[in-house]
Every structure is written in structure tokens, then in C-alpha cells.
Scaffold this motif. Structure first.
Motif, PDB file in Angstrom:
ATOM      1  N   VAL A 150       5.288   5.119  -6.689  1.00  0.00           N
ATOM      2  CA  VAL A 150       4.636   4.576  -5.484  1.00  0.00           C
ATOM      3  C   VAL A 150       5.448   3.376  -4.982  1.00  0.00           C
ATOM      4  O   VAL A 150       5.690   3.237  -3.774  1.00  0.00           O
ATOM      5  CB  VAL A 150       3.169   4.171  -5.767  1.00  0.00           C
ATOM      6  N   ARG A 151       5.894   2.528  -5.913  1.00  0.00           N
ATOM      7  CA  ARG A 151       6.699   1.367  -5.508  1.00  0.00           C
ATOM      8  C   ARG A 151       7.970   1.813  -4.794  1.00  0.00           C
ATOM      9  O   ARG A 151       8.388   1.205  -3.795  1.00  0.00           O
ATOM     10  CB  ARG A 151       7.065   0.513  -6.744  1.00  0.00           C
ATOM     11  N   LYS A 152       8.593   2.890  -5.269  1.00  0.00           N
ATOM     12  CA  LYS A 152       9.815   3.408  -4.628  1.00  0.00           C
ATOM     13  C   LYS A 152       9.524   3.858  -3.197  1.00  0.00           C
ATOM     14  O   LYS A 152      10.373   3.723  -2.319  1.00  0.00           O
ATOM     15  CB  LYS A 152      10.386   4.587  -5.432  1.00  0.00           C
ATOM     16  N   GLU A 153       8.336   4.406  -2.985  1.00  0.00           N
ATOM     17  CA  GLU A 153       7.971   4.842  -1.632  1.00  0.00           C
ATOM     18  C   GLU A 153       7.816   3.658  -0.684  1.00  0.00           C
ATOM     19  O   GLU A 153       7.977   3.794   0.518  1.00  0.00           O
ATOM     20  CB  GLU A 153       6.677   5.670  -1.672  1.00  0.00           C
ATOM     21  N   TYR A 154       7.498   2.511  -1.245  1.00  0.00           N
ATOM     22  CA  TYR A 154       7.330   1.292  -0.447  1.00  0.00           C
ATOM     23  C   TYR A 154       8.527   0.348  -0.601  1.00  0.00           C
ATOM     24  O   TYR A 154       8.395  -0.862  -0.506  1.00  0.00           O
ATOM     25  CB  TYR A 154       6.042   0.571  -0.866  1.00  0.00           C
ATOM     26  N   LYS A 155       9.698   0.935  -0.817  1.00  0.00           N
ATOM     27  CA  LYS A 155      10.883   0.112  -1.115  1.00  0.00           C
ATOM     28  C   LYS A 155      11.292  -0.800   0.043  1.00  0.00           C
ATOM     29  O   LYS A 155      12.026  -1.761  -0.150  1.00  0.00           O
ATOM     30  CB  LYS A 155      12.046   1.008  -1.530  1.00  0.00           C
ATOM     31  N   TYR A 156      10.813  -0.491   1.250  1.00  0.00           N
ATOM     32  CA  TYR A 156      11.162  -1.316   2.415  1.00  0.00           C
ATOM     33  C   TYR A 156      10.488  -2.686   2.358  1.00  0.00           C
ATOM     34  O   TYR A 156      10.871  -3.603   3.062  1.00  0.00           O
ATOM     35  CB  TYR A 156      10.765  -0.605   3.715  1.00  0.00           C
ATOM     36  N   TYR A 157       9.450  -2.791   1.544  1.00  0.00           N
ATOM     37  CA  TYR A 157       8.709  -4.050   1.457  1.00  0.00           C
ATOM     38  C   TYR A 157       9.211  -4.912   0.301  1.00  0.00           C
ATOM     39  O   TYR A 157       9.366  -4.421  -0.815  1.00  0.00           O
ATOM     40  CB  TYR A 157       7.215  -3.776   1.262  1.00  0.00           C
ATOM     41  N   PRO A 158       9.435  -6.209   0.546  1.00  0.00           N
ATOM     42  CA  PRO A 158       9.822  -7.092  -0.560  1.00  0.00           C
ATOM     43  C   PRO A 158       8.664  -7.261  -1.540  1.00  0.00           C
ATOM     44  O   PRO A 158       7.498  -7.040  -1.167  1.00  0.00           O
ATOM     45  CB  PRO A 158      10.146  -8.418   0.143  1.00  0.00           C
ATOM     46  N   ASP A 159       8.963  -7.653  -2.771  1.00  0.00           N
ATOM     47  CA  ASP A 159       7.948  -7.758  -3.822  1.00  0.00           C
ATOM     48  C   ASP A 159       6.739  -8.606  -3.429  1.00  0.00           C
ATOM     49  O   ASP A 159       5.606  -8.216  -3.681  1.00  0.00           O
ATOM     50  CB  ASP A 159       8.561  -8.338  -5.111  1.00  0.00           C
ATOM     51  N   PHE A 160       6.994  -9.760  -2.789  1.00  0.00           N
ATOM     52  CA  PHE A 160       5.861 -10.645  -2.498  1.00  0.00           C
ATOM     53  C   PHE A 160       4.860  -9.993  -1.542  1.00  0.00           C
ATOM     54  O   PHE A 160       3.658 -10.212  -1.633  1.00  0.00           O
ATOM     55  CB  PHE A 160       6.351 -12.003  -1.943  1.00  0.00           C
ATOM     56  N   LYS A 164       1.107  -8.122  -3.217  1.00  0.00           N
ATOM     57  CA  LYS A 164      -0.151  -8.590  -2.642  1.00  0.00           C
ATOM     58  C   LYS A 164      -0.990  -7.405  -2.137  1.00  0.00           C
ATOM     59  O   LYS A 164      -2.187  -7.305  -2.409  1.00  0.00           O
ATOM     60  CB  LYS A 164       0.149  -9.560  -1.501  1.00  0.00           C
ATOM     61  N   GLY A 165      -0.341  -6.506  -1.404  1.00  0.00           N
ATOM     62  CA  GLY A 165      -1.037  -5.332  -0.864  1.00  0.00           C
ATOM     63  C   GLY A 165      -1.489  -4.373  -1.955  1.00  0.00           C
ATOM     64  O   GLY A 165      -2.595  -3.832  -1.909  1.00  0.00           O
ATOM     65  N   ARG A 166      -0.632  -4.196  -2.942  1.00  0.00           N
ATOM     66  CA  ARG A 166      -0.950  -3.283  -4.047  1.00  0.00           C
ATOM     67  C   ARG A 166      -2.134  -3.804  -4.872  1.00  0.00           C
ATOM     68  O   ARG A 166      -3.030  -3.045  -5.232  1.00  0.00           O
ATOM     69  CB  ARG A 166       0.291  -3.106  -4.935  1.00  0.00           C
ATOM     70  N   ILE A 167      -2.135  -5.108  -5.153  1.00  0.00           N
ATOM     71  CA  ILE A 167      -3.245  -5.707  -5.914  1.00  0.00           C
ATOM     72  C   ILE A 167      -4.564  -5.515  -5.148  1.00  0.00           C
ATOM     73  O   ILE A 167      -5.596  -5.221  -5.755  1.00  0.00           O
ATOM     74  CB  ILE A 167      -2.967  -7.202  -6.201  1.00  0.00           C
ATOM     75  N   LYS A 168      -4.495  -5.638  -3.829  1.00  0.00           N
ATOM     76  CA  LYS A 168      -5.696  -5.439  -3.001  1.00  0.00           C
ATOM     77  C   LYS A 168      -6.228  -4.010  -3.161  1.00  0.00           C
ATOM     78  O   LYS A 168      -7.433  -3.785  -3.311  1.00  0.00           O
ATOM     79  CB  LYS A 168      -5.354  -5.726  -1.537  1.00  0.00           C
ATOM     80  N   VAL A 169      -5.316  -3.034  -3.145  1.00  0.00           N
ATOM     81  CA  VAL A 169      -5.689  -1.619  -3.315  1.00  0.00           C
ATOM     82  C   VAL A 169      -6.284  -1.379  -4.697  1.00  0.00           C
ATOM     83  O   VAL A 169      -7.323  -0.722  -4.848  1.00  0.00           O
ATOM     84  CB  VAL A 169      -4.461  -0.693  -3.089  1.00  0.00           C
ATOM     85  N   LEU A 170      -5.639  -1.917  -5.718  1.00  0.00           N
ATOM     86  CA  LEU A 170      -6.099  -1.725  -7.100  1.00  0.00           C
ATOM     87  C   LEU A 170      -7.480  -2.350  -7.307  1.00  0.00           C
ATOM     88  O   LEU A 170      -8.341  -1.767  -7.967  1.00  0.00           O
ATOM     89  CB  LEU A 170      -5.091  -2.325  -8.090  1.00  0.00           C
ATOM     90  N   ASN A 171      -7.679  -3.525  -6.720  1.00  0.00           N
ATOM     91  CA  ASN A 171      -8.995  -4.175  -6.812  1.00  0.00           C
ATOM     92  C   ASN A 171     -10.076  -3.393  -6.084  1.00  0.00           C
ATOM     93  O   ASN A 171     -11.229  -3.363  -6.513  1.00  0.00           O
ATOM     94  CB  ASN A 171      -8.928  -5.614  -6.271  1.00  0.00           C
ATOM     95  N   HIS A 172      -9.681  -2.737  -5.000  1.00  0.00           N
ATOM     96  CA  HIS A 172     -10.618  -1.886  -4.251  1.00  0.00           C
ATOM     97  C   HIS A 172     -11.213  -0.827  -5.186  1.00  0.00           C
ATOM     98  O   HIS A 172     -12.424  -0.588  -5.191  1.00  0.00           O
ATOM     99  CB  HIS A 172      -9.886  -1.217  -3.073  1.00  0.00           C
TER     100      HIS A 172
END
Length: 206
Positions: A150-160, A164-172
Motif C-alpha cells: 500500500v505504501r508503494k502505491e502512495y509513493k508520491y507522498y512524502p512520509d510525513f 498522518k493519513g495512514r494513521i487516520k485510516v487505521l484509527n478509523h
């Protein structure tokens, strides 16, 4: 294996083998795009195996299968309307096969449900979204492969930004009363999924 399932499914509605073959080639083309590391044919296969386990509980197996093949047809990490566009494509295909509106609407409902994975009044929808999320409750080794893809699919986005977005999804998912709506998937995956999600959050937070 998936091709056989697809051809058998469509053969129930149309005898034009060239058309069926062209639709399958289209599925392969879209799911085989080089930027798809998780949302590809392997994901569809994994989903299929999980759905087969509850086939006897599913009321409209054909529409569940159509949803399987088209729910990630459109997948662009830069857009917010992938599910809507995928549902639109599925509806077009079902219309071309002269499938009635009621069934077509169910397929659309299933695909749109994969956006938030909330509880539905329709058990077919719940079985599908549960199967779609089953990777969350796999053993850590498989889960690790999943989240890295999944991270590879979002490779255009920097880690920071991504973290942040991924943690929001996981918390959801963690904050849902239950990630899995059906007894079958709940018993099998719920506890492990919560553990995996928390472990990934901890890694992203460091």
C-alpha cells in the motif's frame, strides 16, 4: 483461475465469447498497471477465496462476483472518487449484459460500500466488505507485505504526509465497534486485525 470464474459468470448472461474475452482483457489491463502493488489481481484472488467460504450464506452470488471484478477497477491514489467511478463502470457493464436494475443496484451498493466499510442492512454487502478487509486479520508476515505494498502505491507522498493519513485510516478501523460485521469473519479475523492495526500505527508513529 480468476479468468475461468469470470468467463463462467458472464456466460450466464451473454454468448458473445469475443465480448467476454475483451472484458477480461480489460480487467487484466487495469489491475495489472505497474503502480498497483496491492490493488491487483492477487487481491481479487484473495478476496475470491474468502468469499467462497461463505458462498452458502450469500443471496446473490453473481452480483457479489461482479462487484469483486469491478470494485477496484478504477484506482488512482490521487483521486477521492475511485469507488464511485468503479461502480459506474460496473453499472455500464451490467447494462450491456441486460442485467436488471435491482441486481445492478446491488452490485453498485457493494462497490460503494468498500469506501467506508460501514455496516449495511444487506448481508451480501457485509460479507463482501468483510472479505475485502480480511487481509487486516492475517498473520503479521502477510499483513506486513500488505501495508508495504500500500505504501508503494502512495509513493508520491512524502512520509510525513502519508504517515498522518495512514494513521487516520487505521484509527478509523480500530475505532469501529467491530471491523467485521459477519460472525464468520469476526471470529476469524477481528482480534488479529486490531493487533495488526495497532502495531502498524506504532511503527508509523516512531
Amino acid at each position: 483461475m480468476l479468468k475461468e470464474v469470470f468467463i463462467t459468470l458472464l456466460s450466464n448472461y451473454i454468448k458473445d465469447t469475443d465480448y467476454i474475452e475483451s472484458l477480461w482483457d480489460d480487467i487484466v489491463k487495469y489491475h495489472g498497471k505497474k503502480n498497483r502493488y496491492y490493488h491487483n489481481l492477487s487481491h481479487l484472488e484473495h478476496l475470491y477465496h474468502n468469499l467462497v467460504e461463505v458462498k452458502n450464506q450469500i443471496k446473490d452470488w453473481d452480483m457479489v462476483l461482479f462487484a469483486l471484478f469491478y470494485h477496484d477497477y478504477i484506482y488512482n491514489v490521487l483521486k477521492q472518487d475511485n469507488e464511485e467511478q468503479s461502480a459506474k463502470k460496473a453499472t455500464e457493464i451490467l447494462h450491456s449484459l441486460s442485467i436488471d436494475e435491482h441486481q445492478s443496484h446491488l452490485c453498485e451498493e457493494i462497490i460503494l460500500a468498500t469506501k467506508g466499510h460501514h455496516v449495511s442492512e444487506n448481508s451480501d454487502v457485509n460479507y463482501f466488505t468483510d472479505a475485502d478487509l480480511s487481509i487486516l486479520g492475517n498473520d503479521w508476515k502477510n499483513y506486513e507485505v500488505y501495508y508495504k505494498n500500500v505504501r508503494k502505491e502512495y509513493k508520491y507522498y512524502p512520509d510525513f504526509m502519508y504517515n498522518k493519513g495512514r494513521i487516520k485510516v487505521l484509527n478509523h478501523f480500530i475505532n469501529m465497534p467491530a471491523i467485521f460485521k459477519s460472525e464468520h469473519f469476526y471470529k476469524r479475523f477481528e482480534a488479529n486485525a486490531k493487533q495488526n492495526l495497532q502495531q502498524e500505527i506504532d511503527l508509523l508513529s516512531n
